[in-house]
Design a protein around this motif. Sequence first.
Motif, mmCIF file in Angstrom:
data_model
loop_
_atom_site.group_PDB
_atom_site.id
_atom_site.type_symbol
_atom_site.label_atom_id
_atom_site.label_comp_id
_atom_site.label_asym_id
_atom_site.label_seq_id
_atom_site.Cartn_x
_atom_site.Cartn_y
_atom_site.Cartn_z
ATOM 1 N N LEU A 16 -22.088 -29.891 7.122
ATOM 2 C CA LEU A 16 -23.123 -29.546 6.149
ATOM 3 C C LEU A 16 -22.781 -28.220 5.497
ATOM 4 C CD1 LEU A 16 -25.960 -29.745 4.796
ATOM 5 C CD2 LEU A 16 -26.859 -28.571 6.831
ATOM 6 N N ARG A 17 -22.832 -28.222 4.160
ATOM 7 C CA ARG A 17 -22.711 -26.984 3.387
ATOM 8 C C ARG A 17 -23.867 -26.958 2.395
ATOM 9 N NH1 ARG A 17 -17.367 -28.828 3.843
ATOM 10 N NH2 ARG A 17 -15.996 -27.358 4.968
ATOM 11 N N ALA A 18 -24.641 -25.868 2.438
ATOM 12 C CA ALA A 18 -25.815 -25.757 1.583
ATOM 13 C C ALA A 18 -26.034 -24.288 1.246
ATOM 14 C CB ALA A 18 -27.043 -26.343 2.278
ATOM 15 N N HIS A 19 -26.900 -24.051 0.265
ATOM 16 C CA HIS A 19 -27.239 -22.676 -0.089
ATOM 17 C C HIS A 19 -28.639 -22.619 -0.672
ATOM 18 C CE1 HIS A 19 -26.111 -24.052 -4.160
ATOM 19 N NE2 HIS A 19 -26.862 -23.047 -4.600
ATOM 20 N N ASP A 20 -29.245 -21.476 -0.498
ATOM 21 C CA ASP A 20 -30.544 -21.160 -1.080
ATOM 22 C C ASP A 20 -30.354 -19.894 -1.906
ATOM 23 O OD1 ASP A 20 -33.186 -19.699 -1.209
ATOM 24 O OD2 ASP A 20 -33.863 -21.571 -0.292
ATOM 25 N N ASN A 21 -30.797 -19.938 -3.156
ATOM 26 C CA ASN A 21 -30.546 -18.809 -4.047
ATOM 27 C C ASN A 21 -31.145 -17.515 -3.534
ATOM 28 O OD1 ASN A 21 -29.177 -20.475 -5.838
ATOM 29 N ND2 ASN A 21 -31.032 -20.976 -6.985
ATOM 30 N N GLU A 22 -32.225 -17.595 -2.778
ATOM 31 C CA GLU A 22 -32.879 -16.391 -2.278
ATOM 32 C C GLU A 22 -32.523 -16.102 -0.824
ATOM 33 O OE1 GLU A 22 -37.041 -16.734 -2.899
ATOM 34 O OE2 GLU A 22 -36.890 -16.738 -5.088
ATOM 35 N N MET A 23 -32.361 -17.151 -0.002
ATOM 36 C CA MET A 23 -32.166 -16.934 1.432
ATOM 37 C C MET A 23 -30.710 -16.810 1.832
ATOM 38 S SD MET A 23 -35.280 -16.773 2.219
ATOM 39 C CE MET A 23 -35.158 -16.673 3.993
ATOM 40 N N GLY A 24 -29.798 -17.500 1.124
ATOM 41 C CA GLY A 24 -28.390 -17.398 1.465
ATOM 42 C C GLY A 24 -27.730 -18.746 1.641
ATOM 43 N N ALA A 25 -26.513 -18.740 2.183
ATOM 44 C CA ALA A 25 -25.715 -19.951 2.342
ATOM 45 C C ALA A 25 -25.595 -20.311 3.813
ATOM 46 C CB ALA A 25 -24.322 -19.755 1.737
ATOM 47 N N VAL A 26 -25.272 -21.601 4.057
ATOM 48 C CA VAL A 26 -25.143 -22.094 5.425
ATOM 49 C C VAL A 26 -24.008 -23.111 5.474
ATOM 50 C CG1 VAL A 26 -26.913 -23.849 4.987
ATOM 51 C CG2 VAL A 26 -26.339 -23.252 7.328
ATOM 52 N N SER A 77 -25.084 -16.761 5.581
ATOM 53 C CA SER A 77 -25.560 -15.449 5.165
ATOM 54 C C SER A 77 -27.072 -15.489 5.029
ATOM 55 C CB SER A 77 -24.928 -15.038 3.834
ATOM 56 O OG SER A 77 -25.281 -15.970 2.810
ATOM 57 N N PHE A 78 -27.686 -14.330 5.236
ATOM 58 C CA PHE A 78 -29.133 -14.187 5.116
ATOM 59 C C PHE A 78 -29.387 -13.066 4.116
ATOM 60 C CE2 PHE A 78 -33.330 -12.905 7.172
ATOM 61 C CZ PHE A 78 -34.024 -13.920 6.529
ATOM 62 N N THR A 79 -29.545 -13.462 2.847
ATOM 63 C CA THR A 79 -29.600 -12.508 1.749
ATOM 64 C C THR A 79 -30.729 -11.494 1.855
ATOM 65 O OG1 THR A 79 -28.555 -14.157 0.318
ATOM 66 C CG2 THR A 79 -29.669 -12.322 -0.763
ATOM 67 N N PRO A 80 -31.975 -11.890 2.236
ATOM 68 C CA PRO A 80 -33.055 -10.895 2.243
ATOM 69 C C PRO A 80 -32.761 -9.692 3.135
ATOM 70 C CG PRO A 80 -33.965 -13.101 2.391
ATOM 71 C CD PRO A 80 -32.480 -13.235 2.534
ATOM 72 N N MET A 81 -31.975 -9.861 4.185
ATOM 73 C CA MET A 81 -31.669 -8.745 5.075
ATOM 74 C C MET A 81 -30.195 -8.376 5.065
ATOM 75 S SD MET A 81 -34.200 -9.082 8.330
ATOM 76 C CE MET A 81 -35.981 -8.978 8.075
ATOM 77 N N GLN A 82 -29.485 -8.797 3.999
ATOM 78 C CA GLN A 82 -28.100 -8.398 3.780
ATOM 79 C C GLN A 82 -27.255 -8.645 5.022
ATOM 80 O OE1 GLN A 82 -27.941 -4.431 1.980
ATOM 81 N NE2 GLN A 82 -30.157 -4.539 1.702
ATOM 82 N N ALA A 83 -27.410 -9.823 5.624
ATOM 83 C CA ALA A 83 -26.774 -10.090 6.910
ATOM 84 C C ALA A 83 -25.935 -11.359 6.841
ATOM 85 C CB ALA A 83 -27.835 -10.218 8.001
ATOM 86 N N LYS A 84 -24.984 -11.439 7.767
ATOM 87 C CA LYS A 84 -24.224 -12.652 8.026
ATOM 88 C C LYS A 84 -24.546 -13.130 9.432
ATOM 89 C CE LYS A 84 -20.336 -11.387 5.017
ATOM 90 N NZ LYS A 84 -18.877 -11.143 4.951
ATOM 91 N N TRP A 85 -24.558 -14.445 9.629
ATOM 92 C CA TRP A 85 -24.914 -14.985 10.934
ATOM 93 C C TRP A 85 -23.899 -16.046 11.359
ATOM 94 C CZ3 TRP A 85 -25.634 -20.196 11.055
ATOM 95 C CH2 TRP A 85 -25.980 -20.839 9.851
ATOM 96 N N ASP A 86 -23.918 -16.343 12.650
ATOM 97 C CA ASP A 86 -23.070 -17.400 13.185
ATOM 98 C C ASP A 86 -23.809 -18.076 14.327
ATOM 99 O OD1 ASP A 86 -21.897 -16.329 16.013
ATOM 100 O OD2 ASP A 86 -22.152 -14.664 14.608
#
Length: 881
Positions: free
Chosen positions: A406-416, A443-452
């Motif tokens: 799965l590859r998806a993205h949210d313009n405000e929340m980020g990509a997954v 990525s989690f755009t509202p908090m300028q973060a990357k996640w795994d």
Amino acid sequence: MKGKYKAALALILALILLPLSLLLTVAYWLPTLAGIWLPQGTRIALEASPRLHNGAIIIPDLRYLAGECELASLKDASLSHPSRWRLHLAELNLNPDCISKIPADDVAPAAPRTLEEWQKMLPNTWLTIDQLNVTPWLQYAGALHLSLTPQQQQLDYQGKLLTLSATLKGQNLKISDLKVGAFEGLPPLELVGDLTLPPVPDGLPTDGQVATQVQIPQEPDRLHVALNWHTNAGNLTVKKLSGDEAPLLSIPWRLSENALEINAGQWRWPYEGFPLGGGVSLKVDNWQAGLDNAIFTGRLNVLTQGDAGKGNAVLNFGPGKLSLTDSALPLQLTGEAKQDQLIFYAALPGELTGALTDPSLLFHPGALLRSRGRLIETLNIDDVRWPLAGVRVSSKGIDGRLQAILRAHDNEMGAVELHLDGKANDFLPDAGLWQWRYWGKGSFTPMQAKWDVRGVGEWRDSAIELSSLSTGFDKLQYGSMLMSKPRLSLDNPLRWERNEEKEIFTGDFSLDAGATTFSGGSTLPPSTLKFSVDGQNPTAFLFKGNLHAGKIGPVRVVGRWDGERLRGNAWWPKQTLTVFQPLLPADWKMDLKGGDLYAQVAFSAAAGQGFEAGGHGVVKSGSVWMPDNQINGVDFVLPFRFSDSTWHFGRHRPVTLRIAEIRNQIAAQNITADLEGWYPWSEQQPLLLTNVNADVLGGKISMQQLRMPQRDAALLRLQGLSSSQLVTAINPKQFSMSGRFNGALPLWLNHPQWIIKDGWLTNPGPMTFRMDKDMADAIVDNNMAAGAAINWLRYMEISRSWTQIDLDNLGVVRMRSSVTGISHVEGKTNTVNLNYTHQENLFTLWRSLRFGDNLQTWLEENAALPTARCTQSGEACEEPK
């Protein structure tokens, strides 16, 4: 002669006793005799001999066996002939599975071939069976009644789920009533029709029409189903009863000697908010050779339409065979389907194999299902893939490698990006085995973060277990807060045992985070929340845990989740305030010297309700030291409730603040304040600040009530404040004062212009004012005009003063003062009436803390002559000239 009579009598007795003997011994000789005509390998068995009763032959029981398999059994059969033959059975049990036990090479006796010949052989008969049971369809058991004559045959069957009334005259079969309870919770299926049977009853009817009405959950009205045919062609249609819409199903078919064909069939499904439609074609070659030898070829297409446009998917199958033992039918689904804003792409080659009663579908190499589009308003699916090559689907379950990307993205929340890879072994929910591992990033755009995220788990029979889990962020940054490397992991596997008799849901988690910093310099030490879950399933469990952040804590948390609402309680045991020192920025130069804190909170959260909480926090004997002041003896009690984004303070008792003393330039003692109401406030739910008191400058400052939103000014009262203590606190070198003053300051917090409007100060008793000699001499030297007036202000006893004060919301203070007093200068006494107006920005003045210098400047510019001059001896005062 006597011998002849004896012989005759013996013959008569023999003729009477022989049938009786045969009847009484029929259980022994009849099965053997019937075996001559029965098919080889079958036999009948009688447990009790038949008997005569009221002119009828009674057979208590009879069994017909094929080998050791009981093909049929009857109980309490009665055969009589009142006006026609009448056969009555109390119970008849049939087991069609035993037919296979009859040897295949057994040749049945010759039988009539035409329907007419069969009917001519029928005697006038009534057949009644009170209970007819056919294995394995015991749910359709019922009572059967047949009325047979060579000219007409009538059938009537009454059961709980099946009723049938039909009449056969010659070749015409009329079904007047057929009801079948096929689906639980739905009305029975009803059918009527007329059929023309072929002369030889070894094939399908040559002509006919049957109709029925069916109910489906998606359609409030019943649907009309009709089947019409003539000779070798016909049509099956399904339509709505109301309206002239196109049929839901239209299947034209033609039957020839070698093939059954369906061409240009149409179907549509306008339900579930996802309308479908399409065409169908089918050809069955060599159908007369039986199912195992028939060859199937066909095509089914599916048309879809959504916001993304129209889609078309085609299922091609054959040529291949469908068999009760070994099917082999190749098929392939290709094309696309569209629903709302999602698009599905399919390229699925495969083969249907195995017995038709238990088939399996094997996907061939290249089988891939894909999708893209918008799932919800903000979430865009860039690409999701399900490779299915080598996967087998059967009644036992799914077998093979299962993958998903799965590859998806949210313009405000980020990509997954998520990956799933595993293997299934005859897997069905709660049966078989499915093992998997997963990993991903985003990525989690509202908090300028990357996640795994990564983990391993399995679903074995009724148990789902997540044996490892690790997910976290590199950081969380929001506003002035920066949290480093928060991560959630499993301390013990998360296990869900789904057995209904003993359902269990358990697991242990750990949420760890590095230090949390704030832009002001505050730092929360590295924190750890350890919690466990224990319950029945993910919608019904208890949880408990402890939160630590360095020396802060532990905060104990317990609660439960019922699938709709999260409820819990948190306890913060008594702890010294000094552990919170890292939260205070170093440049504040603020040291926590003592005091204790404890708190308790109950909370709940639900989808329609949001987050709610209520509880209290307590600070006892708090002490804070700063370079210029100390705050000691702080007692603070905070009862609160939070609901619908609104704080309610002091539901049962107000928020209370008590401070024993504040040591600074102006010391204060016994400070009190109470707070109750709502925040944000409104007219219906105001916020009230009451019982505001402080002992300061030898007097008292108090405020009875401040209401928000404000309707009236909150009156800040000053009672008996010492001017000498005020001057000492300010420490101006240019003057000194003594005596007390009172006042009232109407306080506004939401006025468009004023903070204080029409405030006043006055002295209830005598006051003195003494100007520093050096200051007075300097004014006289610098300004001779003002010097004469200044001399009268060197020492003055004030008998009456009145000052009106206004302060606007820009910080500009305006004072209009009237002072009356007696001046004592060089042995002379003079009455002084001083009126002045002063304007200054209070915010600037407070920052400068140079009150004495500002007063000197003002006196130089605004001093006026006294109103009278009097000698110390008490001579009459003279008006100044």
